[in-house]
Scaffold this motif. Structure first.
Motif, PDB file in Angstrom:
ATOM      1  N   GLN A 173       0.407  -1.076  -0.176  1.00 19.18           N
ATOM      2  CA  GLN A 173       0.040   0.150   0.250  1.00 19.18           C
ATOM      3  C   GLN A 173       0.963   0.746  -0.112  1.00 19.18           C
ATOM      4  N   VAL A 174       0.167   2.226  -0.553  1.00 16.81           N
ATOM      5  CA  VAL A 174       1.372   3.863   0.100  1.00 16.81           C
ATOM      6  C   VAL A 174       0.264   4.345   0.285  1.00 16.81           C
ATOM      7  N   GLY A 175       0.274   5.602   0.773  1.00 16.38           N
ATOM      8  CA  GLY A 175      -0.531   6.483   1.756  1.00 16.38           C
ATOM      9  C   GLY A 175       0.212   7.267   0.614  1.00 16.38           C
ATOM     10  N   ILE A 176      -1.205   9.103   0.680  1.00 19.25           N
ATOM     11  CA  ILE A 176      -1.060  10.211  -0.248  1.00 19.25           C
ATOM     12  C   ILE A 176      -0.014  10.452   0.073  1.00 19.25           C
ATOM     13  N   ASP A 177       0.963  10.546   0.861  1.00 19.44           N
ATOM     14  CA  ASP A 177       1.370  11.612   0.882  1.00 19.44           C
ATOM     15  C   ASP A 177       3.378  11.165   0.809  1.00 19.44           C
ATOM     16  N   ASP A 178       3.138   9.771   1.091  1.00 20.08           N
ATOM     17  CA  ASP A 178       4.172   8.944   0.302  1.00 20.08           C
ATOM     18  C   ASP A 178       5.166   9.649  -1.297  1.00 20.08           C
ATOM     19  N   ASP A 179       6.267  10.243  -1.429  1.00 20.38           N
ATOM     20  CA  ASP A 179       6.415  10.433  -2.311  1.00 20.38           C
ATOM     21  C   ASP A 179       7.195   9.332  -3.574  1.00 20.38           C
ATOM     22  N   PHE A 180       6.600   8.787  -4.460  1.00 15.85           N
ATOM     23  CA  PHE A 180       7.461   8.640  -5.658  1.00 15.85           C
ATOM     24  C   PHE A 180       8.259   7.264  -5.396  1.00 15.85           C
ATOM     25  N   PHE A 181       9.402   8.353  -5.534  1.00 16.33           N
ATOM     26  CA  PHE A 181      10.831   8.655  -5.612  1.00 16.33           C
ATOM     27  C   PHE A 181      11.979   8.338  -4.603  1.00 16.33           C
ATOM     28  N   ALA A 182      10.833   8.034  -3.198  1.00 15.16           N
ATOM     29  CA  ALA A 182      11.651   8.367  -2.202  1.00 15.16           C
ATOM     30  C   ALA A 182      11.494   6.369  -2.055  1.00 15.16           C
ATOM     31  N   LEU A 183      10.397   6.166  -2.767  1.00 13.77           N
ATOM     32  CA  LEU A 183       9.755   4.321  -2.447  1.00 13.77           C
ATOM     33  C   LEU A 183      11.009   3.876  -3.379  1.00 13.77           C
ATOM     34  N   GLY A 184      11.643   4.664  -4.119  1.00 12.04           N
ATOM     35  CA  GLY A 184      12.386   3.171  -4.750  1.00 12.04           C
ATOM     36  C   GLY A 184      11.665   3.529  -6.316  1.00 12.04           C
ATOM     37  N   GLY A 185      11.178   4.954  -7.246  1.00 12.87           N
ATOM     38  CA  GLY A 185      10.338   4.882  -7.964  1.00 12.87           C
ATOM     39  C   GLY A 185      12.050   5.859  -8.763  1.00 12.87           C
ATOM     40  N   HIS A 186      11.665   5.634 -10.479  1.00 15.38           N
ATOM     41  CA  HIS A 186      12.222   6.654 -11.450  1.00 15.38           C
ATOM     42  C   HIS A 186      11.953   7.083 -12.536  1.00 15.38           C
ATOM     43  N   SER A 187      12.761   7.207 -13.199  1.00 16.78           N
ATOM     44  CA  SER A 187      12.546   7.140 -14.855  1.00 16.78           C
ATOM     45  C   SER A 187      11.173   6.216 -15.035  1.00 16.78           C
ATOM     46  N   LEU A 188      11.750   5.496 -15.576  1.00 16.87           N
ATOM     47  CA  LEU A 188      11.450   4.125 -16.262  1.00 16.87           C
ATOM     48  C   LEU A 188       9.965   3.986 -15.793  1.00 16.87           C
ATOM     49  N   LEU A 189       9.869   3.468 -13.597  1.00 11.09           N
ATOM     50  CA  LEU A 189       8.721   3.570 -13.396  1.00 11.09           C
ATOM     51  C   LEU A 189       7.612   4.586 -13.710  1.00 11.09           C
ATOM     52  N   ALA A 190       8.203   5.704 -13.319  1.00 13.02           N
ATOM     53  CA  ALA A 190       6.905   6.577 -14.153  1.00 13.02           C
ATOM     54  C   ALA A 190       6.214   6.592 -15.170  1.00 13.02           C
ATOM     55  N   THR A 191       6.955   6.105 -16.604  1.00 17.10           N
ATOM     56  CA  THR A 191       7.296   5.952 -17.035  1.00 17.10           C
ATOM     57  C   THR A 191       5.545   5.062 -17.437  1.00 17.10           C
ATOM     58  N   ARG A 192       5.879   3.841 -16.531  1.00 15.00           N
ATOM     59  CA  ARG A 192       4.829   3.353 -16.753  1.00 15.00           C
ATOM     60  C   ARG A 192       3.578   3.660 -15.711  1.00 15.00           C
ATOM     61  N   LEU A 193       3.465   4.014 -14.890  1.00  8.45           N
ATOM     62  CA  LEU A 193       2.986   4.742 -13.804  1.00  8.45           C
ATOM     63  C   LEU A 193       2.086   5.523 -14.497  1.00  8.45           C
ATOM     64  N   ILE A 194       2.646   6.365 -15.874  1.00  8.03           N
ATOM     65  CA  ILE A 194       2.035   7.207 -16.343  1.00  8.03           C
ATOM     66  C   ILE A 194       1.498   6.020 -17.648  1.00  8.03           C
ATOM     67  N   GLY A 195       1.502   5.194 -18.101  1.00 10.28           N
ATOM     68  CA  GLY A 195       0.345   4.508 -19.216  1.00 10.28           C
ATOM     69  C   GLY A 195      -0.610   3.859 -18.338  1.00 10.28           C
ATOM     70  N   ARG A 196      -0.283   3.328 -16.604  1.00 11.47           N
ATOM     71  CA  ARG A 196      -1.351   3.062 -15.944  1.00 11.47           C
ATOM     72  C   ARG A 196      -2.830   4.739 -15.722  1.00 11.47           C
ATOM     73  N   ILE A 197      -2.235   5.786 -15.542  1.00  7.96           N
ATOM     74  CA  ILE A 197      -2.857   6.708 -16.109  1.00  7.96           C
ATOM     75  C   ILE A 197      -3.685   6.449 -16.469  1.00  7.96           C
ATOM     76  N   ARG A 198      -3.239   6.724 -17.583  1.00  5.31           N
ATOM     77  CA  ARG A 198      -3.750   6.774 -19.262  1.00  5.31           C
ATOM     78  C   ARG A 198      -4.862   5.361 -19.255  1.00  5.31           C
ATOM     79  N   THR A 199      -4.682   4.704 -18.553  1.00  4.07           N
ATOM     80  CA  THR A 199      -5.568   2.901 -18.867  1.00  4.07           C
ATOM     81  C   THR A 199      -6.511   3.206 -17.455  1.00  4.07           C
ATOM     82  N   GLU A 200      -6.158   3.352 -16.726  1.00  5.49           N
ATOM     83  CA  GLU A 200      -6.891   3.894 -15.840  1.00  5.49           C
ATOM     84  C   GLU A 200      -8.287   4.551 -15.594  1.00  5.49           C
ATOM     85  N   LEU A 201      -7.776   5.943 -15.743  1.00  6.86           N
ATOM     86  CA  LEU A 201      -8.407   7.198 -15.724  1.00  6.86           C
ATOM     87  C   LEU A 201      -8.286   7.874 -16.552  1.00  6.86           C
TER      88      LEU A 201
END
Length: 538
Positions: free
Chosen positions: A242-270
């Motif tokens: 789980q992720v809290g609403i104030d947790d930083d994506f990059f502080a949790l281990g995210g990076h630019s490639l994972l951010a790209t995947r996140l963008i794709g999932r946001i496009r699909t879901e929202l």
């Protein structure tokens, strides 16, 4: 008693280089080659690397063995033709070294332990050294894991010192973020009672446990449906429960490639299509949700190649102006945006050429164009200018041009850069070489076969920038300068090079970075902390 540090493999008669220890030395080099021995520090193409740059050590000379008895394949892979001698061979040691300023070799690590993660070459020993410096750590080990296909992550394992109790994984992670560039910070630190060993007594890396991701530290749960969806997507991409609403994506281990995947999932879901810079601007669920709810992305972000790129809109304070590195794009400053105050607009200049226009024919023309565009947005001072690398060279010239016209420049921040004369000795950088360099770098992140138009433009801009700066005479600026030095790069600070071009004071700040990492989160935060302090409400 004289103490010598001697280096050399059996394949070269054991002793190859030597260094006489001097009391007080913190780092002991392996020294210079002995008589009848030659050493070469080479890159992957067998080209000598300059002092301070890590390369692989090759040996030649009369002490070299003929090869391995009865093993012609191994001999051919390790004893290779020497491009610097008359048909002789040299031995590939597999050791990574660099020349120091005293003309001696410093040992860095083994090439076979070097790893490549998200396009960055990493020596795990450097990570282990930082973690082992903690008073409660007896031993540290850093490895690359791929527990989810296609998602490589750095993981560190630590053994506590006897009698020191348990080590705090969060404290060690904070230590790593403080002392290492972003791409070298482990995504997890796992305390172990002991490291698993194989039958030969070496660490059994396959037996190391996978890190457990159990959630976050913020505690704040989603407050509406949109936040629930985003929190679920964050957790899915990061592999967390789980992720809290104030947790930083990059502080949790995210990076630019994972951010790209996140963008794709946001496009699909929202059904919302956002650029990657949005995740850098709003790296938490709460921030990203608020941005998507309150408005769509501003029209000013529609053209990422515009000469004047608005990086942050809104606010009634005088703007902050960023100037691009040699590649001509200000995208590298996007990581700064989350560190700056929201009540100050931020603009980034970008080179002509990406938008189809003709690249500047001189630095003077570039400066004149930038000043004209600045004054169209901000008619009077105070002006606040920031430039990194090539952008620092240009920012200084723009500050002088504004001052000469009677405008007040309240802040000029130069990030690890040199005056124009520092480019005079740079080898001619034609467009073909520029394109090959850019393509090689980008190949770690995207399919460059589909980026011909962008690569051609980027090569044209880079080659042109390198050419025109050699013809430019850096002016003398009457004001003060804040100079940020990348403390982890091998060269001395370049602040002194600016003294002939600055009549005011030059105040230096050290940031945890190498020159090419100034745009990573840790150095960006360090730079922005100083900028915010000096800007205040100006």
């Amino acid at each position: 008693v004289a103490v010598f540090n001697l280096y050399g493999p059996t394949e070269a008669a054991v002793e190859v280089t030597g260094h006489r220890y001097r009391p007080g030395e913190v780092t002991v080099p392996i020294g210079r080659p002995i008589t009848n021995t030659r050493v070469y520090v080479l890159d992957a193409a067998l080209r000598p690397v300059p002092p301070g740059v890590v390369g692989e050590l090759y040996l030649a000379g009369t002490g070299l063995a003929r090869g391995y008895l009865g093993r012609p394949g191994l001999t051919a892979s390790r004893f290779v033709a020497c491009p610097f001698g008359g048909g002789e061979r040299m031995y590939r040691t597999g050791d990574l070294v660099r020349w120091n300023t005293g003309g001696e070799l410093e040992y860095v690590g083994r090439a076979d332990f070097q790893v490549k993660v998200r396009g960055f070459r990493i020596e795990p020993g450097e990570i282990e050294q930082v973690l082992a410096a903690h008073p409660g750590v007896e031993k540290a080990l850093a490895v690359v894991r791929e527990d989810n296909p296609g998602d490589q992550r750095l993981v560190a394992y630590v053994i506590p010192k006897p009698g020191s109790g348990e080590v705090d994984a969060e404290e060690l992670a904070a230590l790593a973020r403080e002392r290492l560039p972003e791409y070298m910070v482990p995504s997890a630190v796992v305390p172990l009672a002991e490291l698993p060993l194989n039958a030969s007594g070496k660490v059994d890396r396959r037996a190391l446990p996978a890190p457990e991701h159990t959630g976050t530290t913020s505690g704040r749960r989603p407050r509406n449906h949109r936040e629930e969806v985003l929190a679920g997507l964050f957790a899915e991409i990061l592999g967390l429960d789980q992720v809290g609403i104030d947790d930083d994506f990059f502080a949790l281990g995210g990076h630019s490639l994972l951010a790209t995947r996140l963008i794709g999932r946001i496009r699909t879901e929202l059904g919302i299509d956002i650029p990657i810079r949005t995740v850098f601007r709003a790296p938490t669920v709460a921030q990203l949700s608020a941005l998507l709810v309150t408005s769509t992305l501003p029209d000013e972000f529609d053209d990422p190649f515009a000469v004047l790129l608005p990086l942050k809109s809104g606010g009634d304070l005088p703007p902050l102006w960023f100037f691009p590195p040699g590649g001509g794009l200000s995208w590298s400053y996007l990581g700064f945006m989350s560190q700056l105050d929201d009540d100050r607009p931020v603009y980034g200049f970008q080179a002509h050429g990406y938008d189809g226009s003709r690249p500047a024919s001189s630095v003077e023309e570039m400066v004149e164009d930038y000043v004209t565009r600045m004054l169209a947005v901000q008619a009077e001072g105070p002006f606040h200018l920031v430039g990194w690398s090539y952008g620092g060279t240009i920012a200084h010239a723009v500050a002088e041009a504004l001052d000469r016209r009677g405008h007040r420049v309240a802040l000029l921040a130069l990030l690890d850069c040199v005056p124009s004369r520092g480019f005079h000795g740079v080898t001619e950088f034609d467009q073909a070489a520029a394109r090959a360099s850019i393509a090689d770098y980008l190949s770690d992140f995207l399919n460059v076969d589909e980026q011909d138009r962008f690569l051609d433009r980027a090569a044209e801009v880079l080659a042109n920038n390198m050419a025109i700066v050699k013809e430019f005479e850096q002016p003398v600026y009457r004001g003060d300068v804040l100079f940020f030095h990348a403390a982890k790069k091998d060269e001395e600070s370049w602040a002194a090079l600016w003294e002939p071009h600055v009549e005011g004071a030059i105040e230096q700040f050290d940031v945890p970075a190498t020159h090419l990492e100034m745009n990573m989160p840790a150095p960006a935060a360090a730079v922005c902390a100083v900028l915010k302090d000096r800007l205040g409400r100006r």
